[in-house]
Design an enzyme around this catalytic site. Structure first.
Site, PDB file in Angstrom:
ATOM      1  N   SER A  14      -2.305  70.453 -23.213  1.00  0.00           N
ATOM      2  CA  SER A  14      -3.689  70.777 -23.460  1.00  0.00           C
ATOM      3  C   SER A  14      -4.067  71.729 -22.284  1.00  0.00           C
ATOM      4  CB  SER A  14      -4.522  69.361 -23.186  1.00  0.00           C
ATOM      5  OG  SER A  14      -5.813  69.621 -23.468  1.00  0.00           O
TER       6      SER A  14
ATOM      7  N   HIS B 245      -5.112  63.468 -29.227  1.00  0.00           N
ATOM      8  CA  HIS B 245      -5.145  64.458 -28.469  1.00  0.00           C
ATOM      9  C   HIS B 245      -4.184  64.303 -27.194  1.00  0.00           C
ATOM     10  CE1 HIS B 245      -6.159  68.349 -26.556  1.00  0.00           C
ATOM     11  NE2 HIS B 245      -6.646  67.630 -25.541  1.00  0.00           N
TER      12      HIS B 245
END
Length: 246
Positions: A92, A224
């Site tokens: 990320s 995620h």
């Protein structure tokens, strides 16, 4: 604490390692994000986990929320304290930092960059910006995203303590890229979760357009934050990628 100790946590000493894996955590995270990885890595890989200012043992330091300042400081520490060959892994926001570092003027570039759950810089952000929200609304947005432990969000005192680092990192993620996209001069491996709505498959596969040194893409199971799910098999995937590097 030495400069090396501030920036890098080395959980095991492997001076004869074939290659080093430099792990960059997601927004608000520290070296602890990778605590379960050490024993799962191949024995010829030395783990080097990154601890940015404002978290863990660097909690009293001011977090960096400017890309040029962060990349400059991290790049200097990397060149000073991490021998070659090495691979950068970032998840990320950590993937953004891995990319920015790999495309900076390093005297010793990485062998490969592994970018996990991170959109390419020429792909628009999927979610609205939250880094300017008031404290309660910011905490609620993080809870919706799944981007902070519930014990942090549920404790006002703990949240206030960690909020500066969380805001700085989210601001970095939401103001990235700071410069026009540049090609990556080393091979790129991109990893995405099959249920990730923040950085979906198409957004992560778009790295292939910037991977002038070669590209490989892999899909794993999860949303995620699949990095925290052992069943996603990310460490096994990284071991295979490291076997082809160095």
């Amino acid at each position: 604490m030495t400069s090396a100790g501030r920036w890098f946590h080395r959980p095991v000493d492997r001076p004869a390692a074939r290659i080093r894996l430099v792990g960059l955590p997601y927004a608000g995270g520290g070296a602890a994000v990778f605590r379960t990885w050490t024993e799962a890595l191949a024995p010829d890989v030395e783990p080097v986990w990154v601890r940015l200012p404002g978290r863990e043992s660097r909690l009293r330091e001011t977090p960096l929320s400017d890309w040029d300042a962060l990349v400059g400081a991290f790049g200097r520490a990397l060149m000073r304290h991490v021998p070659s060959p090495y691979v950068l892994f970032g998840h990320s926001m950590g993937g953004m930092l891995a990319y920015e570092t790999a495309t900076a003027a390093l005297s010793r570039p990485p062998e490969r960059v592994v970018i996990s759950a991170c959109r390419a810089p020429d792909v628009a952000r999927a979610l609205p910006a939250i880094h300017r929200l008031p404290g309660p609304e910011f905490a609620a947005a993080l809870r919706d995203l799944g981007g902070a432990p519930e014990e942090v969000l549920a404790s006002p005192g703990l949240f206030r303590l960690l909020e500066p680092a969380l805001r700085a990192d989210v601001r970095l993620a939401e103001t990235w890229p700071a410069h026009p996209p540049r090609p990556v001069p080393v091979p790129v491996t991109a990893v995405w979760g099959d249920a990730d709505q923040v950085a979906p498959r198409s957004a992560v596969r778009a790295w292939r357009h910037l991977a002038s040194g070669g590209f490989r893409g892999h899909e794993v199971t999860g949303g995620h934050f699949f990095l925290s799910d052992p069943s996603a098999g990310v460490v096994d995937l990284v071991n295979r990628e490291l076997g082809a590097a160095g």
